[in-house]
Design an enzyme around this catalytic site. Structure first.
Site, mmCIF file in Angstrom:
data_model
loop_
_atom_site.group_PDB
_atom_site.id
_atom_site.type_symbol
_atom_site.label_atom_id
_atom_site.label_comp_id
_atom_site.label_asym_id
_atom_site.label_seq_id
_atom_site.Cartn_x
_atom_site.Cartn_y
_atom_site.Cartn_z
ATOM 1 N N ARG A 97 0.826 -1.217 0.000
ATOM 2 C CA ARG A 97 0.000 0.000 0.000
ATOM 3 C C ARG A 97 0.857 1.261 0.000
ATOM 4 N N SER A 98 1.972 1.215 0.697
ATOM 5 C CA SER A 98 2.898 2.346 0.707
ATOM 6 C C SER A 98 3.346 2.707 -0.705
ATOM 7 N N ILE A 170 12.923 7.397 2.591
ATOM 8 C CA ILE A 170 12.088 7.645 1.417
ATOM 9 C C ILE A 170 11.613 6.330 0.789
ATOM 10 N N ALA A 250 -2.551 11.394 0.944
ATOM 11 C CA ALA A 250 -1.972 10.104 1.336
ATOM 12 C C ALA A 250 -2.495 9.661 2.707
ATOM 13 N N ARG A 276 -9.009 -23.858 16.866
ATOM 14 C CA ARG A 276 -8.007 -24.259 17.862
ATOM 15 C C ARG A 276 -8.693 -24.768 19.132
ATOM 16 N N GLU A 371 3.923 9.746 7.554
ATOM 17 C CA GLU A 371 2.787 10.611 7.191
ATOM 18 C C GLU A 371 2.285 11.394 8.396
HETATM 19 P P1 TGC Z 1 2.283 25.465 9.718
HETATM 20 O O1 TGC Z 1 2.824 26.828 10.007
HETATM 21 O O2 TGC Z 1 1.192 24.923 10.561
HETATM 22 O O3 TGC Z 1 1.811 25.392 8.198
HETATM 23 C C1 TGC Z 1 2.612 25.826 7.126
HETATM 24 C C2 TGC Z 1 1.703 26.063 5.934
HETATM 25 O O4 TGC Z 1 1.100 24.815 5.535
HETATM 26 C C3 TGC Z 1 -0.336 24.912 5.631
HETATM 27 N N1 TGC Z 1 -0.795 23.599 6.086
HETATM 28 C C4 TGC Z 1 -1.369 22.715 5.276
HETATM 29 N N2 TGC Z 1 -1.708 22.779 3.979
HETATM 30 C C5 TGC Z 1 -2.273 21.706 3.422
HETATM 31 N N3 TGC Z 1 -2.504 20.571 4.118
HETATM 32 C C6 TGC Z 1 -2.172 20.448 5.430
HETATM 33 N N4 TGC Z 1 -2.374 19.303 6.096
HETATM 34 C C7 TGC Z 1 -1.584 21.559 6.062
HETATM 35 N N5 TGC Z 1 -1.118 21.802 7.326
HETATM 36 C C8 TGC Z 1 -0.642 23.064 7.324
HETATM 37 C C9 TGC Z 1 -0.596 26.011 6.612
HETATM 38 O O5 TGC Z 1 -1.849 26.596 6.416
HETATM 39 C C10 TGC Z 1 0.525 26.992 6.266
HETATM 40 O O6 TGC Z 1 0.188 27.665 5.068
HETATM 41 P P2 TGC Z 1 0.650 29.179 4.846
HETATM 42 O O7 TGC Z 1 0.063 29.549 3.513
HETATM 43 O O8 TGC Z 1 0.082 29.933 6.004
HETATM 44 O O9 TGC Z 1 2.158 29.147 4.846
HETATM 45 O O10 TGC Z 1 3.521 24.468 9.681
HETATM 46 P P3 TGC Z 1 4.418 23.920 10.863
HETATM 47 O O11 TGC Z 1 5.828 24.068 10.434
HETATM 48 O O12 TGC Z 1 3.989 24.479 12.187
HETATM 49 O O13 TGC Z 1 4.094 22.342 10.840
HETATM 50 C C11 TGC Z 1 2.839 21.850 11.094
HETATM 51 C C12 TGC Z 1 2.893 20.310 11.176
HETATM 52 C C13 TGC Z 1 3.737 19.844 12.346
HETATM 53 C C14 TGC Z 1 1.471 19.869 11.372
HETATM 54 C C15 TGC Z 1 3.455 19.738 9.860
HETATM 55 O O14 TGC Z 1 4.775 20.107 9.658
HETATM 56 C C16 TGC Z 1 3.352 18.241 9.778
HETATM 57 O O15 TGC Z 1 2.333 17.706 9.372
HETATM 58 N N6 TGC Z 1 4.442 17.469 10.142
HETATM 59 C C17 TGC Z 1 4.490 16.048 9.937
HETATM 60 C C18 TGC Z 1 5.439 15.755 8.807
HETATM 61 C C19 TGC Z 1 4.968 14.608 7.975
HETATM 62 O O16 TGC Z 1 3.833 14.185 8.000
HETATM 63 N N7 TGC Z 1 5.850 14.095 7.150
HETATM 64 C C20 TGC Z 1 5.496 13.082 6.251
HETATM 65 C C21 TGC Z 1 6.601 12.838 5.243
HETATM 66 S S1 TGC Z 1 6.065 11.904 3.860
HETATM 67 C C22 TGC Z 1 5.830 10.365 4.421
HETATM 68 O O17 TGC Z 1 5.899 10.051 5.554
HETATM 69 C C23 TGC Z 1 5.500 9.386 3.394
HETATM 70 S S2 TGC Z 1 5.287 7.782 3.947
HETATM 71 C C24 TGC Z 1 4.667 7.209 2.524
HETATM 72 C C25 TGC Z 1 4.219 5.848 2.529
HETATM 73 O O18 TGC Z 1 5.099 4.974 2.417
HETATM 74 O O19 TGC Z 1 3.004 5.644 2.574
HETATM 75 P P1 FAD Z 2 10.878 12.871 14.837
HETATM 76 O O1 FAD Z 2 10.230 14.018 14.159
HETATM 77 O O2 FAD Z 2 12.285 13.010 15.282
HETATM 78 O O3 FAD Z 2 9.979 12.461 16.078
HETATM 79 C C1 FAD Z 2 10.466 11.666 17.158
HETATM 80 C C2 FAD Z 2 9.398 11.666 18.259
HETATM 81 O O4 FAD Z 2 9.199 13.007 18.741
HETATM 82 C C3 FAD Z 2 8.045 11.188 17.749
HETATM 83 O O5 FAD Z 2 7.413 10.391 18.720
HETATM 84 C C4 FAD Z 2 7.257 12.476 17.534
HETATM 85 O O6 FAD Z 2 5.855 12.277 17.675
HETATM 86 C C5 FAD Z 2 7.813 13.340 18.654
HETATM 87 N N1 FAD Z 2 7.680 14.787 18.358
HETATM 88 C C6 FAD Z 2 8.242 15.477 17.342
HETATM 89 N N2 FAD Z 2 7.858 16.769 17.375
HETATM 90 C C7 FAD Z 2 7.018 16.895 18.436
HETATM 91 C C8 FAD Z 2 6.272 17.962 18.979
HETATM 92 N N3 FAD Z 2 6.276 19.184 18.444
HETATM 93 N N4 FAD Z 2 5.512 17.721 20.064
HETATM 94 C C9 FAD Z 2 5.462 16.477 20.617
HETATM 95 N N5 FAD Z 2 6.140 15.425 20.152
HETATM 96 C C10 FAD Z 2 6.906 15.622 19.064
HETATM 97 N N6 FAD Z 2 9.243 10.611 4.520
HETATM 98 C C11 FAD Z 2 9.199 11.123 3.262
HETATM 99 O O7 FAD Z 2 9.409 12.312 3.048
HETATM 100 N N7 FAD Z 2 8.914 10.321 2.190
HETATM 101 C C12 FAD Z 2 8.676 8.983 2.326
HETATM 102 O O8 FAD Z 2 8.400 8.285 1.345
HETATM 103 C C13 FAD Z 2 8.748 8.416 3.649
HETATM 104 N N8 FAD Z 2 8.588 7.081 3.810
HETATM 105 C C14 FAD Z 2 8.825 6.528 5.052
HETATM 106 C C15 FAD Z 2 8.848 5.139 5.194
HETATM 107 C C16 FAD Z 2 9.137 4.573 6.435
HETATM 108 C C17 FAD Z 2 9.229 3.094 6.571
HETATM 109 C C18 FAD Z 2 9.338 5.396 7.558
HETATM 110 C C19 FAD Z 2 9.614 4.811 8.907
HETATM 111 C C20 FAD Z 2 9.308 6.767 7.429
HETATM 112 C C21 FAD Z 2 9.064 7.356 6.165
HETATM 113 N N9 FAD Z 2 9.112 8.738 5.986
HETATM 114 C C22 FAD Z 2 9.041 9.283 4.727
HETATM 115 C C23 FAD Z 2 9.487 9.610 7.102
HETATM 116 C C24 FAD Z 2 8.385 9.856 8.106
HETATM 117 O O9 FAD Z 2 7.435 10.731 7.604
HETATM 118 C C25 FAD Z 2 9.036 10.380 9.392
HETATM 119 O O10 FAD Z 2 9.708 9.281 9.988
HETATM 120 C C26 FAD Z 2 8.026 10.989 10.336
HETATM 121 O O11 FAD Z 2 7.461 12.171 9.811
HETATM 122 C C27 FAD Z 2 8.642 11.296 11.716
HETATM 123 O O12 FAD Z 2 9.858 11.947 11.596
HETATM 124 P P2 FAD Z 2 11.136 11.411 12.409
HETATM 125 O O13 FAD Z 2 11.253 9.956 12.119
HETATM 126 O O14 FAD Z 2 12.271 12.289 12.089
HETATM 127 O O15 FAD Z 2 10.747 11.553 13.925
#
Ligand code: TGC
Ligand code: FAD
Length: 392
Positions: A97-98, A170, A250, A276, A371
């Site tokens: 699914r990823s 990634i 996503a 079982r 995510e």
């Molecule tokens: P913040 O100041 O709150 O927001 C910055 C700008 O972004 C806008 N915004 C959004 N827009 C669209 N969708 C959303 N969900 C949005 N959330 C915020 C916001 O309105 C603002 O816009 P503007 O025009 O005012 O600049 O940003 P922040 O730096 O305080 O961060 C907020 C936070 C912590 C919620 C955000 O950084 C976050 O969601 N962090 C988590 C990072 C994350 O999810 N990483 C995922 C990486 S990709 C991945 O994991 C792929 S796995 C794939 C797989 O294998 O399935």
């Molecule tokens: P950190 O951000 O260092 O977090 C560590 C701990 O601190 C967590 O428990 C978190 O909840 C906590 N924490 C952090 N900030 C706060 C806060 N403000 N308040 C309270 N608690 C907090 N990323 C991509 O870009 N593309 C991909 O395709 C992708 N695929 C992935 C596949 C796998 C298998 C994995 C494991 C990760 C993948 N990621 C990808 C990255 C993923 O999105 C990050 O691992 C995730 O966003 C968390 O970041 P981190 O691992 O650096 O943890």
């Protein structure tokens, strides 16, 4: 691994709410998972290898760009069909699914929404057919939950951009043909760039030793003075909101996907517990085991209803990011708890690769982290209901 005898639970007759198209799409995905994923996935997970031979099948069931318009090679389906495809694929394996999530919502979606018409024509049909595979580079070694702090950057060199930096964790990176990469320009503004394999200075080393998502390839994206043509910049949205917009799509898919993993664990535990025998009775006859099963089906049913309503809102373009966060967070936690309980119900057999439960359980440790971590989604809900930011 045991033969796949999966029967999907539908305790609240959700099927009554699905259209014929929803059911057709879901059943095709379900059959494909039974035929092409279940028989091989345990072996690939044990070997920590992505089964590349399933790429064509994923494309055929519409898993690459389910909601991308047909003119670009997508399946042109609605959001509920998209969710149901993710549910069925994750019923097989979260890593598979990823691959589909990344290709659809993190690579095709930004090209479709933020790209030029030329970029759409060039990339989307090949991504929809699986001829090209994509990855999404947001996370960095020092910036996970806080992607806004990223240091990957590009400079305008006149006739091209020069990209430097590194992305970590990634999905699909080791075999991707293209990567949608988020980087800051000289003013510190975040933009998306399409980087292609073969560009000088671009490498994608694999990350090994994972105990989770072993059938999904994970790696790095490294950029050392990569010359990116100017036409590879996604021009129609910039700022952190651009990658976060992709994550909304996503995360929505994951809210459905996690239901699939939970359904598989529940169904396996139900069947096993009726077969079982201990103390002269099927273990399903003991109250403690019934409590586990009854709680599982209750939680799955609640998660199904949450995802379905969110799908309706998505179809009407009314789903907020915070609503999506709530569903991702709730449904993944629901699935991981069910996996842990189901594993115990199988006793010692639960830790073997004969059954899918332990693999789901370990996979879900990644799903609850990527995510947006479980904590981050809670804080998104907290911010939404209080108006007070507890992130920083
Ligand atoms: P913040 O100041 O709150 O927001 C910055 C700008 O972004 C806008 N915004 C959004 N827009 C669209 N969708 C959303 N969900 C949005 N959330 C915020 C916001 O309105 C603002 O816009 P503007 O025009 O005012 O600049 O940003 P922040 O730096 O305080 O961060 C907020 C936070 C912590 C919620 C955000 O950084 C976050 O969601 N962090 C988590 C990072 C994350 O999810 N990483 C995922 C990486 S990709 C991945 O994991 C792929 S796995 C794939 C797989 O294998 O399935
Ligand atoms: P950190 O951000 O260092 O977090 C560590 C701990 O601190 C967590 O428990 C978190 O909840 C906590 N924490 C952090 N900030 C706060 C806060 N403000 N308040 C309270 N608690 C907090 N990323 C991509 O870009 N593309 C991909 O395709 C992708 N695929 C992935 C596949 C796998 C298998 C994995 C494991 C990760 C993948 N990621 C990808 C990255 C993923 O999105 C990050 O691992 C995730 O966003 C968390 O970041 P981190 O691992 O650096 O943890």
């Amino acid at each position: 691994m045991k033969p796949d005898l999966f029967e999907a639970p539908d305790y609240y007759n959700l099927d009554d709410l699905f259209t014929d198209e929803h059911k057709l799409v879901r059943d095709a995905a379900r059959e494909w998972v039974k035929r092409d994923v279940s028989p091989i996935i345990e072996e690939y997970a044990q070997r920590a290898e992505f089964p590349k031979q399933i790429i064509n099948g994923l494309a055929e069931i519409g898993a690459f760009g389910p909601y991308i318009p047909e003119e670009y090679g997508g399946a042109g389906l609605d959001q509920i069909s998209y969710g149901l495809i993710m549910q069925e694929i994750e019923r097989g394996d979260s890593g598979v699914r990823s691959t589909a999530s990344v290709q659809s919502s993190l690579v095709m979606y930004p090209i479709w929404k933020y790209g030029t018409e030329e970029q759409r024509q060039k990339y989307l049909p090949k991504l929809a057919s699986g001829e090209w595979m994509g990855s999404f580079g947001l996370t960095e070694p020092d910036h996970g939950s806080n992607p806004g702090g990223m240091t990957t950057n590009f400079k305008d060199m006149g006739d091209h951009y020069l990209l430097n930096g590194a992305k970590l964790w990634i999905s699909n990176s080791p075999f991707c043909d293209v990567a949608v990469v988020w980087a800051k320009n000289e003013e510190g503004r975040i933009h998306g760039l399409i980087v292609e394999r073969g560009m000088e200075g671009f490498s994608t080393p694999e990350t090994h030793n994972k105990w989770s998502l072993r059938a999904s390839a994970t790696g790095e994206l490294i950029f050392q003075d990569v010359k990116v043509p100017k036409e590879n910049l996604l021009p129609n949205k910039s700022g952190l909101g651009a990658p976060l917009g992709c994550l909304d799509s996503a995360r929505y898919g994951i809210a459905w996907g996690a239901i699939g993993a939970a359904m598989d664990c529940y169904d396996t535990a139900l069947r096993y517990s009726k077969e079982r025998i201990q103390f002269g009775k099927p273990i399903a006859a003991f109250q403690l085991q019934q409590k586990k099963l009854a709680e599982m089906i209750t939680e799955i049913t609640k998660a199904q209803l949450l995802a379905f309503r969110l799908g309706q809102l998505k179809n009407e373009n009314r789903a907020s990011s915070a609503q999506i966060s709530m569903a991702k967070r709730n449904n993944v936690e629901m699935a991981i708890k069910i996996a842990r309980e189901a594993r115990q119900m199988l006793g010692g057999m639960g830790i073997t690769g004969e059954y899918s439960i332990m693999r789901h359980m370990m996979n879900l440790e990644s799903v609850i982290t990527y995510e947006g971590t479980h904590d981050i989604h809670l804080l998104i809900t907290g911010l939404d209901i209080t108006g007070l930011n507890a992130f920083k």
